[in-house]
Design a protein around this motif. Sequence first.
Motif, mmCIF file in Angstrom:
data_model
loop_
_atom_site.group_PDB
_atom_site.id
_atom_site.type_symbol
_atom_site.label_atom_id
_atom_site.label_comp_id
_atom_site.label_asym_id
_atom_site.label_seq_id
_atom_site.Cartn_x
_atom_site.Cartn_y
_atom_site.Cartn_z
ATOM 1 N N GLU A 83 45.726 21.900 52.476
ATOM 2 C CA GLU A 83 45.837 23.325 52.157
ATOM 3 C C GLU A 83 44.504 23.872 51.661
ATOM 4 O O GLU A 83 44.205 25.048 51.826
ATOM 5 C CB GLU A 83 46.911 23.512 51.064
ATOM 6 N N ASP A 102 49.419 19.317 50.375
ATOM 7 C CA ASP A 102 49.128 20.347 49.367
ATOM 8 C C ASP A 102 48.751 19.517 48.137
ATOM 9 O O ASP A 102 49.627 19.013 47.424
ATOM 10 C CB ASP A 102 50.376 21.201 49.115
ATOM 11 N N ASP A 105 50.223 21.473 43.871
ATOM 12 C CA ASP A 105 51.152 22.592 44.031
ATOM 13 C C ASP A 105 51.560 23.130 42.663
ATOM 14 O O ASP A 105 51.826 22.368 41.736
ATOM 15 C CB ASP A 105 52.400 22.124 44.778
ATOM 16 N N GLY A 106 51.586 24.464 42.565
ATOM 17 C CA GLY A 106 51.982 25.103 41.302
ATOM 18 C C GLY A 106 50.795 25.292 40.384
ATOM 19 O O GLY A 106 50.920 25.206 39.159
ATOM 20 N N GLU A 265 53.824 22.828 52.816
ATOM 21 C CA GLU A 265 54.887 23.000 51.813
ATOM 22 C C GLU A 265 56.281 23.021 52.441
ATOM 23 O O GLU A 265 57.135 22.205 52.092
ATOM 24 C CB GLU A 265 54.629 24.299 51.006
HETATM 25 MG MG LIG Z 1 51.733 24.781 46.947
#
Ligand SMILES: [Mg+2]
Length: 335
Positions: A83, A102, A105-106, A265
């Motif tokens: 990503e 990814d 993530d977050g 995702e």
């Molecule tokens: Mg993500």
Amino acid sequence: MGSTIAPISPEGIPTALLPAISALCSVGRSLSRQIARGPLGASLGRNVGTNTGGDGQKALDVLADTAFATALSGTSVRYFASEEREEIVELDPKGHLALAIDPLDGSSNIDVNVSIGTIFSIYEACGGAEASFLRRVRDQIAAGYIIYGPQTSLIVTFGQGVRYYTLDPETQVFELAQDHLCLPEQSGEFAINASNYRHWPVPIRAYIDDCLAGEEGPHARNYNMRWIASLVAETHRILTRGGLFLYPGDARRGYKRGRLRMLYECAPIAFVIEQAGGKASDGLLAIMDQRVEDLHERVPLIFGSPAQMDRVTVYHDLPPAETSALFSERSLFRV
Ligand SMILES: [Mg+2]
Ligand SMILES: O=P(O)(O)OC[C@H]1O[C@](O)(COP(=O)(O)O)[C@@H](O)[C@@H]1O
Ligand SMILES: [Mg+2]
């Protein structure tokens, strides 16, 4: 940073995938330690730039991306798509796998001590770099995530159910905690970023309106709402106690197809959710029945317990007049 102890107990992991899964776990336990140091360590949540998709990049996004690319070299991963990178990287010209990731993530949760994660998806490499990823979502041979939370855990599917490993802080090994994770058939929870309400399409607004109407509404039950802004954390909660996650497309500029990326995702989360007995779609079509058309494309994502998924899907199938009617008039849902 590194440790000589094997990062995961190997039983049940396909031999051809063991080096790649071990590398993911090895970086996962190292990231887990760095994240756990919080304000005592490097400032992992500081802004360092923007990635190709226009998302702001935090220091940990870049650090994780580099660590995974480095560790996956020499593990039969030929193509690495992240990503955080515009282009696919060729890691091992003799490798037979294509891995999409990814790395973090977050990322808005890094500095606030809330669960974050790493999401990955594995295909057999075939027909060149792009062709190895731009293909049927159902071609995935493995997918999962590592969650860095109160516990660091690995959730992974190889296409025969979902395996749940937890990192033992004493031994620094991911140990199998459950070999066949199943999510509850139904639940009274949903997760959506409600601040976007005014931008949502009609079927999503109608569904959420009816949830909020509680016992007096067409669903005749009260709901609870959650929004962590961390896809791995929402997925983990839903796998554990059921519920529904929604990140629809909306009317904001750049959000026509939602926010989440198909390759990094939505596809891996859909594979895990389906293998755990749940469902995942863009509202109309199952994610697993779609194709990845572009490396960084976005897709609306709705997933969770099958009973809730069936219900939200009906709102997408209804004629506009029926969905826009006041809930009291949506007689279809009266129970
Ligand atoms: Mg993500
Ligand atoms: O801030 P929003 O719009 O609610 O978006 C939250 C979503 O964005 C994400 O953080 C996107 O992931 P990245 O942190 O990898 O960009 C998801 O984990 C989460 O579901
Ligand atoms: Mg990310």
